[in-house]
Write a protein that holds these residues in place. Structure first.
Motif, PDB file in Angstrom:
ATOM      1  N   LEU A  29       0.831  -1.204   0.000  1.00  0.00           N
ATOM      2  CA  LEU A  29       0.000   0.000   0.000  1.00  0.00           C
ATOM      3  C   LEU A  29       0.873   1.265   0.000  1.00  0.00           C
ATOM      4  O   LEU A  29       1.720   1.424   0.880  1.00  0.00           O
ATOM      5  CB  LEU A  29      -0.906   0.011   1.230  1.00  0.00           C
ATOM      6  CG  LEU A  29      -1.967  -1.078   1.283  1.00  0.00           C
ATOM      7  CD1 LEU A  29      -2.693  -1.037   2.623  1.00  0.00           C
ATOM      8  CD2 LEU A  29      -2.953  -0.913   0.135  1.00  0.00           C
ATOM      9  N   PRO A  30       0.669   2.158  -0.956  1.00  0.00           N
ATOM     10  CA  PRO A  30       1.504   3.364  -1.058  1.00  0.00           C
ATOM     11  C   PRO A  30       1.024   4.485  -0.138  1.00  0.00           C
ATOM     12  O   PRO A  30       0.508   5.512  -0.572  1.00  0.00           O
ATOM     13  CB  PRO A  30       1.337   3.756  -2.534  1.00  0.00           C
ATOM     14  CG  PRO A  30      -0.039   3.284  -2.894  1.00  0.00           C
ATOM     15  CD  PRO A  30      -0.262   2.021  -2.098  1.00  0.00           C
ATOM     16  N   PHE A  31       1.214   4.295   1.170  1.00  0.00           N
ATOM     17  CA  PHE A  31       0.727   5.302   2.121  1.00  0.00           C
ATOM     18  C   PHE A  31       1.842   6.105   2.778  1.00  0.00           C
ATOM     19  O   PHE A  31       1.577   7.089   3.471  1.00  0.00           O
ATOM     20  CB  PHE A  31      -0.119   4.640   3.216  1.00  0.00           C
ATOM     21  CG  PHE A  31       0.619   3.712   4.128  1.00  0.00           C
ATOM     22  CD1 PHE A  31       1.327   4.198   5.220  1.00  0.00           C
ATOM     23  CD2 PHE A  31       0.614   2.338   3.906  1.00  0.00           C
ATOM     24  CE1 PHE A  31       2.014   3.339   6.074  1.00  0.00           C
ATOM     25  CE2 PHE A  31       1.290   1.473   4.751  1.00  0.00           C
ATOM     26  CZ  PHE A  31       1.997   1.984   5.841  1.00  0.00           C
ATOM     27  N   GLY A  80       1.194  -2.072   8.287  1.00  0.00           N
ATOM     28  CA  GLY A  80       2.010  -1.041   8.915  1.00  0.00           C
ATOM     29  C   GLY A  80       3.499  -1.201   8.687  1.00  0.00           C
ATOM     30  O   GLY A  80       4.237  -0.204   8.626  1.00  0.00           O
ATOM     31  N   SER A  81       3.962  -2.422   8.555  1.00  0.00           N
ATOM     32  CA  SER A  81       5.402  -2.670   8.392  1.00  0.00           C
ATOM     33  C   SER A  81       5.910  -2.265   7.014  1.00  0.00           C
ATOM     34  O   SER A  81       7.118  -2.316   6.766  1.00  0.00           O
ATOM     35  CB  SER A  81       5.698  -4.153   8.637  1.00  0.00           C
ATOM     36  OG  SER A  81       5.003  -4.960   7.701  1.00  0.00           O
ATOM     37  N   GLN A  82       5.023  -1.856   6.119  1.00  0.00           N
ATOM     38  CA  GLN A  82       5.442  -1.512   4.762  1.00  0.00           C
ATOM     39  C   GLN A  82       6.138  -0.157   4.670  1.00  0.00           C
ATOM     40  O   GLN A  82       6.874   0.104   3.715  1.00  0.00           O
ATOM     41  CB  GLN A  82       4.225  -1.528   3.827  1.00  0.00           C
ATOM     42  CG  GLN A  82       3.599  -2.895   3.680  1.00  0.00           C
ATOM     43  CD  GLN A  82       2.380  -2.874   2.760  1.00  0.00           C
ATOM     44  OE1 GLN A  82       2.149  -1.916   2.042  1.00  0.00           O
ATOM     45  NE2 GLN A  82       1.603  -3.948   2.791  1.00  0.00           N
ATOM     46  N   ALA A  83       5.907   0.728   5.637  1.00  0.00           N
ATOM     47  CA  ALA A  83       6.530   2.052   5.604  1.00  0.00           C
ATOM     48  C   ALA A  83       7.816   2.029   6.430  1.00  0.00           C
ATOM     49  O   ALA A  83       7.871   1.398   7.483  1.00  0.00           O
ATOM     50  CB  ALA A  83       5.572   3.100   6.149  1.00  0.00           C
ATOM     51  N   GLU A 115       3.489   0.504  17.029  1.00  0.00           N
ATOM     52  CA  GLU A 115       4.763  -0.026  16.535  1.00  0.00           C
ATOM     53  C   GLU A 115       5.102   0.546  15.161  1.00  0.00           C
ATOM     54  O   GLU A 115       6.265   0.576  14.752  1.00  0.00           O
ATOM     55  CB  GLU A 115       4.720  -1.554  16.449  1.00  0.00           C
ATOM     56  CG  GLU A 115       4.741  -2.268  17.797  1.00  0.00           C
ATOM     57  CD  GLU A 115       4.849  -3.769  17.641  1.00  0.00           C
ATOM     58  OE1 GLU A 115       5.553  -4.218  16.699  1.00  0.00           O
ATOM     59  OE2 GLU A 115       4.236  -4.503  18.448  1.00  0.00           O
ATOM     60  N   HIS A 116       4.059   1.012  14.428  1.00  0.00           N
ATOM     61  CA  HIS A 116       4.249   1.472  13.051  1.00  0.00           C
ATOM     62  C   HIS A 116       3.849   2.928  12.823  1.00  0.00           C
ATOM     63  O   HIS A 116       4.256   3.524  11.824  1.00  0.00           O
ATOM     64  CB  HIS A 116       3.437   0.591  12.098  1.00  0.00           C
ATOM     65  CG  HIS A 116       3.649  -0.874  12.293  1.00  0.00           C
ATOM     66  ND1 HIS A 116       4.807  -1.517  11.885  1.00  0.00           N
ATOM     67  CD2 HIS A 116       2.878  -1.829  12.882  1.00  0.00           C
ATOM     68  CE1 HIS A 116       4.724  -2.803  12.200  1.00  0.00           C
ATOM     69  NE2 HIS A 116       3.568  -3.027  12.801  1.00  0.00           N
TER      70      HIS A 116
END
Length: 417
Positions: A29-31, A80-83, A115-116
């Motif tokens: 996800l591009p957030f 959340g871990s994607q950023a 955590e994110h």
């Protein structure tokens, strides 16, 4: 009704193409570059099902709720871990359903989110009046909750009976809220119920502030096709008169209008999970709005858990916006706050608002729907009513159809709106 929204969509998007939702999604996800990002968490469990409620909900059992929360936390980590690092966000809101049924695990969910993400403007949660007890409020406050939204609907027995609700007793509410204070205490009411008068609505607003609220939300009754409600809708003329009367009353008594249907007794009090430029949604039926896409998760609790177990996002449908479609979505929900600042629009889209919708802005002023002051457009009472009136069409033409389909199919192939 459908024709009104279809013609409006074609005019404002300058295209005959419908909104096309497909059974696809981005696993990444591009957030990370989104400004003004908000968060929403959906907990669908209820002790009983209200006939008028359109939201995704299911009957509570301790086991089902526990399994769901486990999956919800995994979804939070998955997205959340994607950023890189921790992403700053505005607010976090818990909705449902009845989120307080999982009160003992709310802190665990918030800890996973933190955590994110760094939450900068507080955490809100929806409550059934039965959940407003000192014990539950203490648990929620210790978990980090700063804002409450209590679904009263009405303090009056005649309307409680119409809605199939158990009574909301002001005395224990006031006692519990006085023991455990929060930054915002909002109370929700439904207006435009059969035979409802200004006196009825005024009495509810007065009772809310007496009970400890510093913010009220007055939502119109909408007859969704898939609910079991048999209540008739109020006529347009009566509805407008009622909305205008209660708006004037709230403003005359010192409230600030913070959105079409919300009024704050204190300046700092705020509660709205809708007026955000971008947001991430976690849980079944939760929606996510990003720069170029809108997606909604499956409504099926079982399928939601199954997808998370596969380490996949539980998206049911995704809309890829055209630039004009994204502008209309932005303007529609920004206008919910009763004001649109062209500087914010240009910062978001890189193009002047008047260049894209100058004609529509002039018409809004000419028709008495909006006023312009210092370059900012604000809704008049007339404009607020017609926003509400059109929002009713939008809800039944778009949201009703989408939610109706998703209640039947966990992952439909596609949908045109």
């Amino acid at each position: 009704m459908h024709m009104i929204t279809e013609l409006t969509r074609m005019w404002l998007t300058r295209s005959t193409k419908p909104f096309l939702f497909k059974n696809e999604y981005d696993q990444e996800l591009p957030f990370s570059d989104c400004d003004g990002l908000g968060l929403y968490v959906h907990i669908p469990f209820c002790r009983s099902i209200c006939s008028f409620c359109p939201y995704c909900k299911t009957l509570y059992t301790e086991e089902a709720c526990s399994q769901y929360i486990d999956a919800l936390i995994r979804e939070i980590h998955l997205a959340g871990s994607q950023a890189p690092g921790k992403k700053a966000v505005t607010n976090l809101y818990f909705g449902g359903g009845t989120p307080a049924l999982a009160a003992d695990r709310i802190k665990e969910i918030i800890d996973a989110i933190q955590e994110h993400f760094i939450i900068t403007q507080g955490i809100g949660i929806e409550l059934h009046p039965e959940n407003v007890t000192p014990r539950t409020l203490h648990i929620l406050k210790e978990a980090g909750i700063t804002k409450l939204s209590i679904g009263i609907q009405s303090f009056q027995k005649k309307f409680q009976k119409l809605l199939g609700r158990t009574g909301a007793d002001m005395v224990p509410l006031k006692a519990a809220l006085s023991q455990v204070p929060f930054e915002t205490v909002s109370m929700d009411f439904i207006f435009a119920l059969p035979s409802q008068t200004f006196g009825d609505l005024k009495a509810d607003v007065d009772a809310a502030f007496e009970a400890g609220a510093n913010h009220v939300a007055l939502y119109p009754f909408i007859d969704f096709t898939f609910t079991d409600s048999v209540l008739p809708s109020m006529g347009k003329k009566e509805k407008r008169q009622l909305l205008d009367q209660i708006t004037r009353y709230c403003l005359e008594t010192g409230c600030t209008r913070s959105s079409i249907w919300t009024f704050a007794r204190e300046k700092h009090a705020s509660y709205s999970s809708m007026t955000r430029d971008n947001f991430l949604g976690f849980g079944c039926s939760a929606a996510t709005l990003l720069r170029d896409q809108f997606k909604i998760n499956t409504f099926s609790v079982e399928e939601y858990i199954r997808r998370i177990d596969q380490k996949k996002l539980p998206t049911a449908l995704t809309l890829r916006f055209t630039p004009r479609q994204r502008m209309i979505y932005y303007l529609f929900w920004t206008a919910y706050s009763t004001r649109v600042d062209p500087r914010d629009f240009e910062a978001f889209f890189g193009v002047p608002l008047k260049k894209m919708y100058g004609l529509e802005l002039r018409l809004a002023k000419l028709l008495g729907f909006a006023e312009e002051k210092d370059g900012v457009y604000s809704m008049t009472l007339k404009g607020a009513f017609y926003y509400h009136y059109y929002e009713n069409f939008y809800t039944l033409s778009y949201i009703d159809r989408m939610w109706g389909l998703l209640r039947k199919e966990a992952f439909p192939e596609q949908m045109e709106l």
